[in-house]
Scaffold this active site. Structure first.
Site, mmCIF file in Angstrom:
data_model
loop_
_atom_site.group_PDB
_atom_site.id
_atom_site.type_symbol
_atom_site.label_atom_id
_atom_site.label_comp_id
_atom_site.label_asym_id
_atom_site.label_seq_id
_atom_site.Cartn_x
_atom_site.Cartn_y
_atom_site.Cartn_z
ATOM 1 N N ASP A 25 -9.218 -9.194 1.019
ATOM 2 C CA ASP A 25 -9.640 -8.433 2.205
ATOM 3 C C ASP A 25 -11.069 -8.776 2.624
ATOM 4 O O ASP A 25 -11.544 -8.332 3.664
ATOM 5 C CB ASP A 25 -9.531 -6.925 1.947
ATOM 6 C CG ASP A 25 -8.126 -6.406 2.218
ATOM 7 O OD1 ASP A 25 -7.296 -7.162 2.772
ATOM 8 O OD2 ASP A 25 -7.834 -5.245 1.869
ATOM 9 N N THR A 33 0.847 -1.194 0.000
ATOM 10 C CA THR A 33 0.000 0.000 0.000
ATOM 11 C C THR A 33 0.887 1.249 0.000
ATOM 12 O O THR A 33 2.114 1.144 0.010
ATOM 13 C CB THR A 33 -0.986 -0.061 1.192
ATOM 14 O OG1 THR A 33 -1.664 -1.323 1.175
ATOM 15 C CG2 THR A 33 -2.022 1.029 1.185
HETATM 16 N N1 GLY Z 1 -5.552 -3.910 1.339
HETATM 17 C C1 GLY Z 1 -5.240 -3.376 2.590
HETATM 18 C C2 GLY Z 1 -6.367 -2.665 3.211
HETATM 19 O O1 GLY Z 1 -7.177 -2.093 2.514
HETATM 20 O O2 GLY Z 1 -6.503 -2.676 4.394
#
Ligand code: GLY
Length: 566
Positions: free
Chosen positions: A413, A371
């Site tokens: 997720d 991220t």
């Molecule tokens: N993909 C990491 C998050 O959105 O928490």
């Protein structure tokens, strides 16, 4: 052309109406600042600001530049959240560009014939990819908030993609770690001569440059419809995914009301569902208030923080999901009354998570450094905190041919099966089950803090630890640390399960470790430091602007002061 009233005009309007000037009474911002995870992305943002764009234009430029120079962390094949503050009218906006599940998605799509989860299906390859949101956000933010054209905002990224840029050590290492997951087109881009690139090699991404130019010319339609959409969908479908052209055509960003938390004179503005960040932070701050935190020495303070984290992450697992699809009791979860009840259960000893009413949970491990986050403020006081993702490094590893776009693996997720840990060790229940067009629950938590020390803009990547890292940075700010200290401060984390405190070695002294163990905590030092925070502090009392990029990363934070200032 300016589309919104400037601060002076707003102040005059408020005065005429007999209303308090509020945000308009702030001093003029002493310059502008950009903090991002890559020096070339920071430079792209500054260039746009210096050529007349505002913070929102710069956010679009930084997003697109990061897609090129930090392709393992975010990109056009992913999504994210933008928290915006418009200085002209003092309003905050939250642009939700989170990926959506394809229309053909089902609750059991990541299980084998015996009903057992197959983690690789939600992590590797095109079946793992949700419908991307970032291209729609680029257009939405430019059109509704910016001053520039989309083409002007994307120009620095187009240049970086087509002219190339020097591979840095981090990118080289991430390519080396992920190459075994790359699809053919991704290999052709990131292993250009069939071998691993080394730091200093030039990386050119012509297909990605072409995709950026298509968006620059045709807007998000150029991505979600027409030839490019056919290439994206065709590749996904051919290689085992389930996207349809209709899934791409129906993608829209959503503007949502940010979560607001009042904590000891500070107003924290942060991420609503489908991010778990805001609700989880609200619960933790509520418990800290109830406990009159810190109620004892350093060890007691850490124990109480960890117990508050444990309880909030437990509720995350049980209740949180995309509120467009499931009823989440947001009001109750965020109420002080509920926080008081939770805090009342915090005693001197650790509460074992297994005693906390959620049966059948599996062992899991917190991780995640993927991220990206950036923070921006412009000379008018417009601000952006944005956290963007393709989920794990290089997302699904899948790139549809002739697009240059690495697709996310954000479907992981979701609760791919109830109570089965995802890549970050997080467990979820029915609220976060896979459903067509639903957004997976996220931890991304772009945040503003307004209060006696001025304005603090913060956020970080880091999977499940994002929320507690943002928490620690907000506490550092409210406790008087400067922005560099807040960003560098050693970190510790608890997420209900696994039932242990993970921590950077500097975060706990030997004595604190002994005392925490005596209170019943299990400790797990992290082998790597975690997070990559990018933050800005506008100290309105001294009217100074400071920015910091996490020393754990290779990012760059730059403040540009007006020529006349010292
Ligand atoms: N993909 C990491 C998050 O959105 O928490």
């Amino acid at each position: 052309m300016k589309r919104f009233p400037g601060r002076a005009l707003l102040a005059a309007m408020l005065l005429l109406l007999g209303l308090p000037a509020g945000a308009a009474s702030l001093p003029d911002v002493p310059g502008h600042a950009v903090a991002s995870a890559h020096p070339l992305a920071t430079r792209a943002g500054l260039k746009v600001l210096e050529r007349g764009g505002n913070a929102f234009d710069a956010a679009v430029a930084v997003t697109a530049a990061l897609a090129v120079v930090e392709p393992y962390g975010s990109g056009l094949g992913g999504g994210g959240f933008y928290l915006l503050h418009r200085a002209g009218d003092g309003k905050d906006f939250f642009v939700d560009a989170r990926e959506t599940a394809p229309g053909a998605a089902t609750g059991d799509m990541y299980l084998d014939r015996d009903g057992k989860p197959v983690p690789s299906l939600s992590r590797d390859g095109p079946l793992a990819a949700g419908i991307p949101g970032t291209p729609a956000a680029l257009e939405h933010i430019t059109q509704l908030f910016g001053r520039n054209s989309l083409a002007e905002n994307l120009a620095p990224a187009v240049r970086l993609a087509t002219e190339g840029f020097p591979v840095d050590a981090k990118l080289a290492a991430r390519i080396a770690a992920s190459a075994h997951r790359f699809s053919e087109a991704a290999e052709a881009v990131f292993l250009p001569d069939g071998g691993l690139p080394v730091a200093g090699d030039r990386l050119v991404q012509n297909d990605l440059g072409g995709t950026l130019m298509t968006i620059a010319e045709h807007g998000s339609e150029g991505f979600y419809r027409g030839e490019l959409a056919e290439r994206l969908q065709g590749g996904v479908f051919r290689d085992g995914g389930i996207w349809s052209l209709a899934d791409l055509a129906r993608y829209r960003v959503k503007e949502r009301e940010p979560v607001r938390i009042d904590y000891r004179g500070y107003r924290i503005t942060t991420a609503p569902l489908p991010s778990a960040g805001g609700i989880t932070l609200a619960q933790i701050f509520g418990m800290l208030d109830a406990l009159k935190w810190p109620s004892g020495d350093d060890t007691a303070a850490r124990h109480e923080l960890v117990e508050a984290m444990r309880r909030a992450y437990r509720d995350r697992a049980v209740y949180l999901g995309d509120s467009d699809f499931v009823d989440v009791p947001v009001g109750r979860l965020m109420s002080q009354e509920y926080a008081n009840t939770l805090a009342a259960g915090i005693g001197r000893m650790a509460t074992p998570s297994e005693t906390m009413e959620i049966a059948g949970l599996q062992e899991n491990r917190a991780k995640g450094e993927n991220t990206t986050h950036f923070s921006i403020i412009d000379d008018d006081g417009n601000r952006v905190a944005a956290t963007l993702s393709i989920n794990t490094w290089f997302g699904s590893g899948y790139m549809p041919a002739e697009t240059g776009v690495i697709l996310n693996n954000e479907m992981d997720d979701f609760a791919t099966a109830p109570l089965v840990p995802n890549a970050y060790g997080l467990v979820h229940t029915e609220a976060n089950a896979v459903q067509p067009h639903k957004r997976p629950l996220s931890s991304m938590t772009p945040t503003f803090v307004d209060g006696p020390r001025g304005v603090f803009i913060t956020g970080t990547p880091g999977g499940s630890r994002i929320i507690t890292m943002v928490l620690l940075s907000v506490l550092a700010h409210t406790n008087g640390l400067n922005v560099e200290q807040a960003v560098a401060a050693p970190r510790f984390h608890h997420q209900f399960l696994p039932d242990r405190i993970s921590f950077e070695p500097e975060a706990l002294t030997a004595e604190q470790r002994t005392k925490l163990r005596a209170r019943g905590h299990e400790l797990e030092p992290s082998s790597r430091r975690f997070g990559n925070m990018q933050a800005i502090h506008w100290d309105t009392r001294r009217n100074r602007l400071e920015a910091a990029s996490d020393p754990r990363g290779i990012g760059d934070a730059k403040v540009v002061r007006p020529r006349s200032s010292p």
